[in-house]
Design an enzyme around this catalytic site. Structure first.
Site, short mmCIF file in Angstrom:
data_model
loop_
_atom_site.label_atom_id
_atom_site.label_comp_id
_atom_site.label_asym_id
_atom_site.label_seq_id
_atom_site.Cartn_x
_atom_site.Cartn_y
_atom_site.Cartn_z
N ASP A 32 0.79 -1.21 -0.01
CA ASP A 32 -0.08 -0.03 0.03
C ASP A 32 0.90 1.23 0.07
OD1 ASP A 32 -2.33 -1.51 0.14
OD2 ASP A 32 -2.77 -1.10 2.02
N SER A 33 1.84 1.12 0.92
CA SER A 33 2.81 2.37 0.94
C SER A 33 3.35 2.61 -0.52
CB SER A 33 4.04 2.05 1.84
OG SER A 33 4.71 0.99 1.38
N TYR A 35 1.99 1.98 -3.55
CA TYR A 35 0.94 2.62 -4.24
C TYR A 35 0.64 4.20 -3.82
CZ TYR A 35 -3.75 3.69 -6.03
OH TYR A 35 -4.79 4.01 -6.63
N ASP A 36 0.64 4.23 -2.44
CA ASP A 36 0.24 5.89 -2.05
C ASP A 36 1.63 6.87 -2.51
OD1 ASP A 36 -1.92 4.91 -0.88
OD2 ASP A 36 -1.10 4.70 1.21
N SER A 81 -36.56 -5.62 -15.18
CA SER A 81 -36.42 -6.19 -14.24
C SER A 81 -36.59 -7.75 -14.66
CB SER A 81 -37.41 -5.81 -13.14
OG SER A 81 -38.68 -5.99 -13.54
N LEU A 82 -36.50 -8.71 -13.90
CA LEU A 82 -36.39 -10.10 -14.10
C LEU A 82 -37.50 -10.85 -13.62
CD1 LEU A 82 -32.70 -11.29 -13.77
CD2 LEU A 82 -33.78 -10.77 -15.79
N GLU A 112 -25.31 -17.06 -13.10
CA GLU A 112 -24.36 -16.43 -12.27
C GLU A 112 -25.51 -15.86 -10.99
OE1 GLU A 112 -23.57 -13.00 -14.62
OE2 GLU A 112 -25.22 -13.40 -15.89
N LYS A 114 -27.03 -13.82 -8.03
CA LYS A 114 -27.80 -12.58 -8.20
C LYS A 114 -27.52 -11.90 -7.10
CE LYS A 114 -32.54 -10.86 -8.33
NZ LYS A 114 -32.37 -10.11 -7.17
N ASP A 116 -26.91 -9.13 -4.30
CA ASP A 116 -28.02 -8.26 -3.62
C ASP A 116 -27.59 -6.69 -3.46
OD1 ASP A 116 -30.51 -7.62 -2.55
OD2 ASP A 116 -30.01 -8.35 -0.26
N ARG A 135 -30.72 2.42 -11.93
CA ARG A 135 -31.73 1.94 -12.65
C ARG A 135 -33.21 2.79 -12.81
NH1 ARG A 135 -36.50 -0.97 -11.73
NH2 ARG A 135 -37.07 -2.60 -13.46
N TYR A 222 -22.29 -7.63 -15.36
CA TYR A 222 -22.90 -8.60 -15.86
C TYR A 222 -23.75 -8.65 -17.42
CZ TYR A 222 -27.03 -6.68 -13.76
OH TYR A 222 -28.06 -5.66 -13.16
N LYS A 284 -29.84 -17.01 -17.56
CA LYS A 284 -30.20 -16.27 -19.15
C LYS A 284 -29.68 -17.42 -20.22
CE LYS A 284 -28.23 -12.03 -17.10
NZ LYS A 284 -26.98 -11.08 -17.14
N LYS A 308 -34.89 -17.18 -6.92
CA LYS A 308 -34.74 -16.66 -5.45
C LYS A 308 -34.48 -17.74 -4.48
CE LYS A 308 -35.47 -12.34 -6.14
NZ LYS A 308 -36.55 -11.53 -5.55
N CYS A 402 -47.08 -0.93 32.73
CA CYS A 402 -46.28 0.14 31.62
C CYS A 402 -44.95 -0.16 32.00
CB CYS A 402 -46.65 1.41 31.49
SG CYS A 402 -45.65 2.40 30.17
N CYS A 405 -43.93 4.15 32.55
CA CYS A 405 -44.28 4.86 33.68
C CYS A 405 -44.91 3.96 34.90
CB CYS A 405 -45.49 5.82 33.24
SG CYS A 405 -46.94 5.11 32.58
N CYS A 420 -50.97 1.23 27.53
CA CYS A 420 -50.88 2.11 28.57
C CYS A 420 -51.65 3.38 28.42
CB CYS A 420 -49.24 2.60 28.74
SG CYS A 420 -49.08 4.06 29.79
N CYS A 425 -47.50 9.66 30.33
CA CYS A 425 -46.13 8.67 30.01
C CYS A 425 -45.43 9.24 29.32
CB CYS A 425 -46.76 7.16 29.41
SG CYS A 425 -45.69 6.12 29.14
#
Length: 667
Positions: A32-33, A35-36, A81-82, A112, A114, A116, A135, A222, A284, A308, A402, A405, A420, A425
């Site tokens: 990382d160093s 890259y930075d 949509s599907l 493939e 789906k 979320d 979308r 996709y 598909k 699903k 309650c 109170c 209540c 209250c």
């Protein structure tokens, strides 16, 4: 200058290759160093020579762009949509449809995961990323380009130099990043995100792209739209992968529907090991040449379906049952659970509704219980596990006082819930204030439950009229922890703006029993002002269609209390609008006098569609019957869709509804 330009291009290409290895291949090739260091070198050169900054520079990912709003963008090709499949029989039926449309042809499938997340369309021009669009309703989305550019796995330039290049995918948050964000929000006493999908959607719609950059969104691609030179979906994925896009590695080419079912089962078996949420698999037809023959509905392509997965169920221990009191005084019981990972999040609590629910399910403290997420969002206890532990546990007993109170609780003759009924209250007052300022009611932005609690505890507000006097409490409010001038100013502006609301929002905000948002609108449509409603007799109120005697009696009982009538008078004196602002702006002949039922997930909240229907002369009902003219169905429509089919009610999707709105209007 040419030497500087060459050096900048060399650094950009180097950083681009490192980003691809790290964010797409998950196989870092430098520390990382290092890259930075190179990124800072590029920043310094661009500071000295700003004319050499390009849109595809890695320095342009960091965020910081502030937008007032997101502009609308019309998709060149609709984002459909599907249709859904829930079991093997549904998949075999899907295959029969494909076979019917491709007689004597050899076709294959591609399967493939789906993801979320949130669907996105990415547009490139001459190899440079120029636009990212949500979308939306499938026809029109929101331009979120600056936010999309912060996604590190997304290439800002590609080797395809076409004038127009479009690819689509799903923006998501990893489970690890979701947990980190929620841990941070918890420390800051902010509301937690319900799940990674909500967090991703909320992040992508952030107006400050610097916040977006800090949340580390990711994207799987996709769907490639420039299909003229490619013959199959699997080849298109190989192509976009080779030019730098992140493609899900679990995608697989399948020879037939049995291989499809086998791979769907495999994806489900590894679901919990993935660092991102999936809720199913997409199937598909692989060969593009069959797509037009197989065809489309107005809502989805017939050559694809989404399988699903059933909701995940886990067993955990119920450690405690506690009760809370709401704004109406209704008691809700809740369970504290031994933390368990469920559908991508750690679940530690679940609602138990009321005492009757607990008795019916024979729930006991200390029992092992089966838990699932209803709709993959709300934790729900399905049943207790009748094991050795359970047989030794005491039967649960409901509370009689309650929890806030200490007043005795009551059960009304026609209900199972406990209430209540103490007007003083504290918890009821706080929850009533929260309801009053909520989005469906007076919609006072910035007045969260934590702000309300703080103001109440410091005796700055005690009832809703006090909200409209907060301007005079500036010094007291600014002295509270974490309250600044800007926050105070924004809050006061939101309070002043709420005075202009339609009176139906105020009526709903008052929290009269049985008077919900829809009923409030019906009442104000009839009586035009709250004062007129308060003067009406019970017969007039109950005569309104969809209101009835139960609501009428509740209103009658409410206005018998002197303090309630005084409250109305005070609010009026404070400048809050008491009148209906509703007028039919235009009467669309396609909508006028027609009845609609709305179900499923649409591109905007349900109220948006209710208002569109009502201002065009139509009405919205809650349930399907023979008199229903249209069912407006979004994704995951459920039982109302089935009933509409049985009763032969016209079923329309969001696109068809918008087309109805664009029809001829009667002035």
């Amino acid at each position: 200058m040419q030497n500087i330009k060459n050096k900048i291009n060399q650094i950009k290409e180097l950083l681009k290759s490192w980003e691809y290895a790290y964010y797409v291949l998950d196989d870092p090739i430098v520390e990382d160093s290092e890259y930075d260091f190179k990124l800072n070198e590029l920043k310094q050169l661009e500071l000295e020579y700003p004319e050499l900054i390009t849109a595809d520079s890695p320095t342009q990912r960091v965020g910081g762009q502030i937008s007032e709003n997101f502009e609308k963008y019309n998709h060149k090709f609709p984002m459909l949509s599907l249709d859904n499949a829930f079991n093997d029989n549904d998949l075999y039926d899907f295959d029969k449809t494909i076979k019917k449309e491709t007689i004597n042809e050899n076709y294959t499938y591609f399967v493939e995961p789906k993801i979320d997340g949130l669907s996105i369309s990415l547009i490139y021009q001459n190899g440079i990323f120029i636009k990212g669009v949500t979308r939306g309703n499938g026809i029109q989305g929101e331009d979120v380009t600056f936010n999309i550019k912060t996604i590190r796995s997304l290439p800002l330039s590609i080797n395809d130099k076409e004038d127009y290049f479009e690819v689509r995918g799903e923006v998501f948050l990893s489970k690890k990043e979701f947990q980190r964000i929620n841990d941070e929000r918890k420390k800051n006493n902010e509301e937690l995100f319900a799940n990674p999908r909500n967090a991703a959607a909320g992040t992508l719609r952030q107006l400050n792209s610097k916040i977006v950059a800090s949340r580390k969104l990711d994207v799987f691609l996709y769907y490639y739209l420039n299909r003229e030179k490619i013959k199959t979906h699997s080849d298109s994925l190989d192509y976009i992968k080779n030019i730098g896009f992140k493609v899900n590695p679990l995608g697989k080419l399948c020879k037939n529907i049995n291989e499809v079912i086998k791979h769907i089962s495999y994806i489900e078996s590894v679901r919990q090991d993935l660092d991102y949420e999936i809720d199913g698999a997409v199937v598909k037809v692989n060969e593009f040449k069959y797509y037009d023959d197989i065809g489309y509905t107005s809502k989805f392509p017939k050559w694809a379906t989404a399988y699903k997965y059933p909701a995940e169920v886990k067993i955990t221990n119920l450690k405690e049952i506690f009760a809370t009191v709401g704004r109406t005084g209704k008691i809700t019981y809740n369970a504290i659970l031994e933390p368990v990972s469920l559908a991508g999040t750690t679940v530690q609590a679940a609602t138990l509704h009321n005492a009757e629910y607990i008795f019916t399910k024979k729930i006991r403290v200390g029992a092992n219980v089966k838990v699932k997420k209803a709709g993959d969002i709300i934790p729900e206890i399905i049943e207790v596990v009748n094991d050795e532990i359970y047989s030794n546990l005491k039967t649960w007993e409901k509370i009689e006082q309650c929890p806030a109170c200490g007043s005795d609780l009551e059960i009304f003759s026609d209900e199972v819930d406990q209430y209540c009924i103490n007007f003083n209250c504290e918890r009821k007052i706080i929850k009533s204030l929260e309801h009053f300022v909520s989005r469906g009611a007076m919609n006072i932005e910035g007045m969260s439950i934590k702000i309300i609690e703080k103001l109440y505890e410091n005796k700055i507000i005690n009832n809703v009229t006090d909200i409209y006097n907060l301007k005079s409490k500036k010094n007291e409010i600014l002295s509270l922890e974490k309250t600044g001038e800007k926050s105070f100013s924004n809050l006061i502006n939101a309070i002043e703006e709420s005075k202009k609301n339609d009176a139906s929002k105020l009526l709903f905000g008052l929290g009269i029993r049985y008077v919900g948002s829809k009923t409030s609108k019906l009442l104000l449509d009839k009586f035009k002002s709250i004062q007129t409603l308060m003067s009406a007799d019970i017969t007039e109120i109950e005569s309104i269609h969809d209101v009835g005697p139960k609501v009428a009696k509740s209103i009658q009982d409410w206005k018998k209390i002197d303090s309630n009538i005084i409250l109305i008078q005070k609010l009026s004196e404070l400048g809050i609008n008491m009148n209906s602002l509703k007028q039919i702006v235009k009467e669309n002949k396609n909508i006028k006098d027609k009845s609609f039922v709305i179900t499923g997930t649409l591109s905007k909240p349900r109220n948006n569609f209710v208002e569109l229907i009502e201002i065009n002369g139509g009405k919205v009902l809650n349930s399907i019957s023979k008199i229903t003219n249209f069912l407006l169905a979004g994704d995951d429509a459920g039982s109302k869709l089935d009933k509409a089919k049985d009763l032969q009610v016209n079923i329309i999707n969001e696109l068809e509804f918008l087309q109805m709105l664009e029809g001829n209007n009667e002035n």
